[in-house]
Scaffold this motif. Structure first.
Motif, PDB file in Angstrom:
ATOM      1  N   ARG A 118       0.974  -1.210  -0.203  1.00 32.07           N
ATOM      2  CA  ARG A 118      -0.520  -0.629   0.084  1.00 32.07           C
ATOM      3  C   ARG A 118       1.199   1.502   0.167  1.00 32.07           C
ATOM      4  O   ARG A 118       0.544   2.587  -0.252  1.00 32.07           O
ATOM      5  N   LEU A 119       1.998   1.627   0.600  1.00 38.40           N
ATOM      6  CA  LEU A 119       2.768   2.094   0.650  1.00 38.40           C
ATOM      7  C   LEU A 119       3.292   2.970  -0.357  1.00 38.40           C
ATOM      8  O   LEU A 119       3.925   4.143  -1.074  1.00 38.40           O
ATOM      9  N   VAL A 120       4.016   1.699  -1.508  1.00 36.82           N
ATOM     10  CA  VAL A 120       4.095   1.923  -2.712  1.00 36.82           C
ATOM     11  C   VAL A 120       3.961   2.481  -4.052  1.00 36.82           C
ATOM     12  O   VAL A 120       3.469   2.581  -4.541  1.00 36.82           O
ATOM     13  N   GLY A 121       2.216   1.985  -3.728  1.00 40.35           N
ATOM     14  CA  GLY A 121       1.376   2.569  -4.437  1.00 40.35           C
ATOM     15  C   GLY A 121       0.941   1.656  -5.490  1.00 40.35           C
ATOM     16  O   GLY A 121       0.428   0.961  -6.531  1.00 40.35           O
ATOM     17  N   ALA A 122       0.879   0.147  -4.784  1.00 44.59           N
ATOM     18  CA  ALA A 122      -0.353  -1.174  -5.794  1.00 44.59           C
ATOM     19  C   ALA A 122      -1.283  -1.001  -5.444  1.00 44.59           C
ATOM     20  O   ALA A 122      -2.090  -0.621  -4.493  1.00 44.59           O
ATOM     21  N   SER A 123      -1.703  -1.407  -6.332  1.00 41.43           N
ATOM     22  CA  SER A 123      -3.871  -1.346  -6.551  1.00 41.43           C
ATOM     23  C   SER A 123      -4.210  -2.726  -5.449  1.00 41.43           C
ATOM     24  O   SER A 123      -3.765  -3.007  -5.568  1.00 41.43           O
ATOM     25  N   LYS A 124      -5.437  -1.885  -5.148  1.00 38.50           N
ATOM     26  CA  LYS A 124      -6.033  -2.419  -4.928  1.00 38.50           C
ATOM     27  C   LYS A 124      -6.025  -4.064  -5.343  1.00 38.50           C
ATOM     28  O   LYS A 124      -5.777  -5.025  -4.283  1.00 38.50           O
ATOM     29  N   ALA A 125      -6.034  -4.149  -6.433  1.00 37.32           N
ATOM     30  CA  ALA A 125      -6.419  -5.333  -6.956  1.00 37.32           C
ATOM     31  C   ALA A 125      -5.381  -6.051  -6.642  1.00 37.32           C
ATOM     32  O   ALA A 125      -5.654  -8.162  -5.842  1.00 37.32           O
ATOM     33  N   VAL A 126      -4.152  -5.316  -6.959  1.00 40.93           N
ATOM     34  CA  VAL A 126      -3.199  -6.529  -6.971  1.00 40.93           C
ATOM     35  C   VAL A 126      -2.680  -6.817  -5.272  1.00 40.93           C
ATOM     36  O   VAL A 126      -2.598  -7.769  -4.961  1.00 40.93           O
ATOM     37  N   ILE A 127      -2.899  -5.883  -4.711  1.00 42.49           N
ATOM     38  CA  ILE A 127      -3.131  -6.099  -2.956  1.00 42.49           C
ATOM     39  C   ILE A 127      -4.136  -7.363  -2.614  1.00 42.49           C
ATOM     40  O   ILE A 127      -3.394  -8.935  -1.914  1.00 42.49           O
ATOM     41  N   GLN A 128      -5.288  -7.526  -3.290  1.00 41.89           N
ATOM     42  CA  GLN A 128      -6.012  -8.375  -2.400  1.00 41.89           C
ATOM     43  C   GLN A 128      -5.831  -9.699  -3.187  1.00 41.89           C
ATOM     44  O   GLN A 128      -6.572 -10.966  -3.314  1.00 41.89           O
ATOM     45  N   LEU A 129      -5.404  -9.842  -4.598  1.00 48.73           N
ATOM     46  CA  LEU A 129      -6.091 -10.991  -5.532  1.00 48.73           C
ATOM     47  C   LEU A 129      -4.905 -12.199  -5.177  1.00 48.73           C
ATOM     48  O   LEU A 129      -5.676 -13.230  -4.932  1.00 48.73           O
ATOM     49  N   PRO A 130      -4.169 -12.634  -4.421  1.00 54.82           N
ATOM     50  CA  PRO A 130      -3.801 -13.137  -3.820  1.00 54.82           C
ATOM     51  C   PRO A 130      -4.477 -14.037  -2.879  1.00 54.82           C
ATOM     52  O   PRO A 130      -4.305 -15.632  -2.890  1.00 54.82           O
ATOM     53  N   PHE A 131      -4.589 -13.287  -2.137  1.00 54.02           N
ATOM     54  CA  PHE A 131      -6.161 -13.539  -1.968  1.00 54.02           C
ATOM     55  C   PHE A 131      -7.075 -14.925  -1.777  1.00 54.02           C
ATOM     56  O   PHE A 131      -6.908 -15.206  -0.926  1.00 54.02           O
TER      57      PHE A 131
ATOM     58  N   LEU B 221      -7.182 -15.146  -4.672  1.00 54.11           N
ATOM     59  CA  LEU B 221      -6.868 -16.343  -5.660  1.00 54.11           C
ATOM     60  C   LEU B 221      -6.531 -17.814  -4.929  1.00 54.11           C
ATOM     61  O   LEU B 221      -6.667 -19.204  -5.053  1.00 54.11           O
ATOM     62  N   GLU B 222      -6.107 -17.474  -3.424  1.00 55.96           N
ATOM     63  CA  GLU B 222      -5.667 -18.492  -2.493  1.00 55.96           C
ATOM     64  C   GLU B 222      -6.860 -19.432  -1.794  1.00 55.96           C
ATOM     65  O   GLU B 222      -6.636 -20.576  -1.895  1.00 55.96           O
ATOM     66  N   GLY B 223      -7.992 -18.332  -1.928  1.00 60.43           N
ATOM     67  CA  GLY B 223      -8.413 -19.427  -1.184  1.00 60.43           C
ATOM     68  C   GLY B 223     -10.113 -19.090  -2.577  1.00 60.43           C
ATOM     69  O   GLY B 223     -10.220 -21.075  -2.336  1.00 60.43           O
ATOM     70  N   VAL B 224     -10.029 -18.940  -3.840  1.00 57.77           N
ATOM     71  CA  VAL B 224     -10.275 -19.371  -4.386  1.00 57.77           C
ATOM     72  C   VAL B 224      -9.779 -21.359  -4.584  1.00 57.77           C
ATOM     73  O   VAL B 224      -9.868 -22.564  -5.580  1.00 57.77           O
ATOM     74  N   LEU B 225      -8.476 -21.166  -5.335  1.00 59.85           N
ATOM     75  CA  LEU B 225      -7.671 -22.334  -5.672  1.00 59.85           C
ATOM     76  C   LEU B 225      -7.814 -23.859  -3.982  1.00 59.85           C
ATOM     77  O   LEU B 225      -7.826 -24.803  -4.715  1.00 59.85           O
ATOM     78  N   ALA B 226      -7.719 -22.910  -3.299  1.00 60.25           N
ATOM     79  CA  ALA B 226      -8.618 -24.726  -2.171  1.00 60.25           C
ATOM     80  C   ALA B 226      -9.645 -24.769  -2.400  1.00 60.25           C
ATOM     81  O   ALA B 226      -9.897 -26.138  -2.353  1.00 60.25           O
ATOM     82  N   ALA B 227     -10.952 -24.351  -3.037  1.00 58.98           N
ATOM     83  CA  ALA B 227     -12.137 -24.368  -3.201  1.00 58.98           C
ATOM     84  C   ALA B 227     -12.027 -25.358  -3.984  1.00 58.98           C
ATOM     85  O   ALA B 227     -12.509 -26.451  -4.588  1.00 58.98           O
TER      86      ALA B 227
ATOM     87  N   GLY C 204     -15.192 -17.609  -3.618  1.00 61.11           N
ATOM     88  CA  GLY C 204     -14.787 -15.863  -4.380  1.00 61.11           C
ATOM     89  C   GLY C 204     -15.552 -15.242  -3.978  1.00 61.11           C
ATOM     90  O   GLY C 204     -14.686 -14.078  -3.325  1.00 61.11           O
ATOM     91  N   VAL C 205     -16.931 -15.069  -3.610  1.00 57.07           N
ATOM     92  CA  VAL C 205     -17.817 -14.494  -2.354  1.00 57.07           C
ATOM     93  C   VAL C 205     -17.290 -14.508  -0.487  1.00 57.07           C
ATOM     94  O   VAL C 205     -17.650 -13.264  -0.440  1.00 57.07           O
ATOM     95  N   SER C 206     -17.111 -15.716  -0.698  1.00 59.32           N
ATOM     96  CA  SER C 206     -16.514 -15.262   1.346  1.00 59.32           C
ATOM     97  C   SER C 206     -15.443 -14.644   1.161  1.00 59.32           C
ATOM     98  O   SER C 206     -14.994 -14.056   2.471  1.00 59.32           O
ATOM     99  N   SER C 207     -14.437 -14.285  -0.070  1.00 55.65           N
ATOM    100  CA  SER C 207     -13.744 -13.860   0.311  1.00 55.65           C
ATOM    101  C   SER C 207     -13.845 -12.306   0.002  1.00 55.65           C
ATOM    102  O   SER C 207     -13.155 -11.154   0.754  1.00 55.65           O
ATOM    103  N   LEU C 208     -13.962 -11.999  -1.017  1.00 51.10           N
ATOM    104  CA  LEU C 208     -14.310 -10.739  -1.267  1.00 51.10           C
ATOM    105  C   LEU C 208     -15.407 -10.162   0.275  1.00 51.10           C
ATOM    106  O   LEU C 208     -14.947  -9.251   0.119  1.00 51.10           O
ATOM    107  N   PHE C 209     -15.964 -10.615   0.683  1.00 53.09           N
ATOM    108  CA  PHE C 209     -16.736  -9.926   2.024  1.00 53.09           C
ATOM    109  C   PHE C 209     -16.308 -10.048   3.346  1.00 53.09           C
ATOM    110  O   PHE C 209     -15.759  -9.025   3.567  1.00 53.09           O
TER     111      PHE C 209
END
Ligand SMILES: Nc1ncnc2c1ncn2[C@@H]1O[C@H](COP(=O)(O)OP(=O)(O)O)[C@@H](O)[C@H]1O
Ligand SMILES: [Mg+2]
Lengths: 244, 304
Positions: free
Chosen positions: B216-229, B231-237, B291-296
């Motif tokens: 966040r400090l260096v200006g990564a977009s919200k998508a880049v910050i959140q995507l790994p989390f 995708l991690e949930g989606v991958l497990a599911a 996906g829904v669970s992680s977005l929430f």
């Protein structure tokens, strides 16, 4: 480059404001020291600039944009123009020196080739060549702060904010870190450094903005840590010879 | 955005959080297996309805030497009684409801019985005169069973009138109940899976709070910050969904087509190929839950 217009920041309505009607302008390419006692509002001042905090009233302009009214999805764009370093370095312990600096470019989508080129250059600039593979526990405090500075400037920001960057370092190392910041400033980057370190401020003779209880007490060019103008200088001052 | 970089971050996250990843995989695996089983039951019900509904008949069983009902107290059906029943079936009053009918003799009943229970030792203990002869009636409208039942059940020589469709309906409603129970268990498990995914994401956000703070400090977009989390949930599911798909395929292949279909040759079972249609549905369901669970979960800031 940075302009504060009557900026007031209230964290807790029962306490005095952290910033109280601050109006200040900092030009592009300046090197500014922000001094003042602990709790005087230095960190809050810096946070207003990179929009970690939003002003309660008044406006903050950074590179022509009103930061106070910036929507949250535009904040990343602002942050890419600003580098920030802290007293506690904030190095990622599971990444080595190279990876720590490269991380700042990877997360904003820079290409691998461009990242390699920039990181190599920046590590040389802060004096860390040959240490790319070192981990955090293999670095001294000064070296860790150099990594943090490299990470802050690798994306070539217009502004570098440093919040007590030498607060955890011995005097010699502090001196070296300040030299690095000076070098970055010489390349055209605006540097704002909050500090407690009177030796450094006195030696550098740059603009000093002094905060006290959230108010600007003093804003002087080529100044020293303690104001020389109104006070009677006690005999302890090593820089006391600089009488106006 | 750099896919390889994001992928590397996900792998890093998984390594640090492996036990949580495995628990998400297992919970989605079990819940989606129940969903898959319910789906298979519904497919099987439809399959059997389609197969049986135009074959089922109303059976008018005639008194045999072994009959014990009151209507058969005068002994096995006589030739004369049989002829009377035939006349009644051919009468205008009954004909209007009937497509056609056949007579099944005791010998024919025995032959059918042997065929249906070919693998069962019960065949050896049954003789032709234990099985009743019957008229097999195909109705124009299967719902009109009551009319046939009323006209024939008290006729002399008739042991009982049975609507095969009603027997099947009982079977179908039992299967339906089973599939509703499976869906109910699946629903509870899916809630578990969603909550577990939310907890996993919170935990892994906490473990990576230093990284996300720097991002966040260096200006990564919200998508880049959140995507790994996310995708991690989606991958497990999705891994859980693949395991569940494997499980229902195994049930289909080894139990349905491999065992049941062999035991009950008369019954039409769904094929492995039909079961495979459930796979994309399960994977999509798993991905949507995660996906829904992680977005929430991610609607709150990650730095807490
Ligand atoms: N998040 C916060 N919530 C409440 N009060 C805060 C917060 N941040 C800072 N303050 C208060 O604001 C004042 C200025 O703090 P700060 O800007 O950190 O001073 P400095 O960096 O000069 O030490 C202090 O009185 C501090 O207690
Ligand atoms: Mg501070």
């Amino acid at each position: 480059m940075i302009r504060f217009e009557n900026v007031t920041k209230v964290h807790d309505p029962r306490a005095k404001p952290a910033l109280d009607s601050v109006s200040v302008e900092i030009e592009g390419g300046e090197f500014v020291f922000l001094v003042g006692a602990s709790g005087s509002g230095k960190s809050t001042f810096l946070k207003m600039i990179y929009r970690e905090d939003v002003a309660t009233s008044g406006s903050v302009y950074v590179a022509g944009h009103n930061v106070s009214t910036l929507t949250s999805w535009r904040v990343p764009k602002l942050r890419r123009k600003i580098g920030v370093v802290f007293q506690d370095f904030r190095i990622l312990p599971q990444k080595n020196v190279y990876q720590n600096v490269a991380f700042a470019m990877q997360v904003i989508g820079a290409s691998r080739a461009r990242t390699k080129e920039r990181v190599t250059d920046v590590l040389a600039m802060v004096g860390l060549e040959g240490m790319e593979k070192r981990m955090q526990h293999e670095l001294s405090g000064g070296e860790q702060q150099r990594v943090a500075i490299a990470r802050a400037v690798v994306n070539q920001p217009d502004i570098l904010l440093a919040d007590e960057p030498t607060g955890n370092l011995d005097p010699t190392t502090s001196e070296e870190i300040t030299e690095v910041l000076k070098k970055i400033n010489a390349n055209g980057t605006t540097v704002v450094m909050a500090t407690h370190d009177d030796d450094i401020v006195d030696r550098m003779r740059r603009r000093v903005i002094e905060l006290s209880r959230g108010k600007v007490m003093r804003d002087e060019a080529k100044a020293t840590y303690t104001s020389l103008i109104p006070k009677v200088t006690p005999a302890t001052g090593t820089t006391g010879e600089a009488q106006a | 955005m750099r896919p390889m970089f994001i992928f590397g971050e996900i792998v890093n996250g998984l390594r640090r959080n492996l036990s949580m990843f495995i628990s998400v995989v297992l919970v989605t695996f079990v819940s989606l297996t129940f969903v898959g089983a319910a789906g298979m039951l519904q497919m099987q019900i439809n399959q059997m309805k389609g197969y049986w509904y135009d074959k089922v008949q109303v059976a008018i069983f005639l008194c045999s030497p072994g009959s014990t009902t009151a209507n058969c107290s005068s002994g096995p059906v006589t030739k004369e009684q049989q002829d009377n029943l035939r006349k009644l079936l051919d009468s205008d009053a009954v004909r209007q409801y009937v497509n056609d009918y056949q007579f099944e003799s005791q010998q024919e009943a025995y032959a059918h019985f042997k065929e249906q229970f070919a693998n069962s030792p019960i065949v050896d203990s049954v003789t032709p005169d234990q099985l009743p002869s019957s008229f097999r009636v195909n109705l124009k409208d299967p719902q009109k069973y009551q009319i046939i039942s009323e006209s024939f059940s008290s006729q002399p020589g008739v042991e009982s009138v049975i609507d095969q469709r009603q027997i099947l309906e009982k079977l179908f409603s039992a299967m339906n109940t089973a599939s509703i129970v499976a869906i109910g268990i699946a629903a509870i498990m899916i809630v578990c899976a969603a909550l577990l995914i939310a907890t996993t994401i919170r935990l892994s956000a906490f473990m990576r709070r230093k990284e996300t703070a720097i991002m966040r400090l260096v200006g990564a977009s919200k998508a880049v910050i959140q995507l790994p989390f996310i995708l991690e949930g989606v991958l497990a599911a999705v891994v859980g969904a693949l395991l569940a798909s494997g499980a229902i395929w195994a049930i289909s292949h080894f139990f349905l087509t491999g065992y049941l279909a062999d035991q009950y040759k008369q019954t039409a079972f769904i094929s492995d190929a039909q079961t495979l249609w459930l796979v994309p549905a399960l994977i999509a369901l798993g991905a949507v839950i995660a996906g829904v669970s992680s977005l929430f979960t991610l609607r709150k800031p990650l730095n807490a």
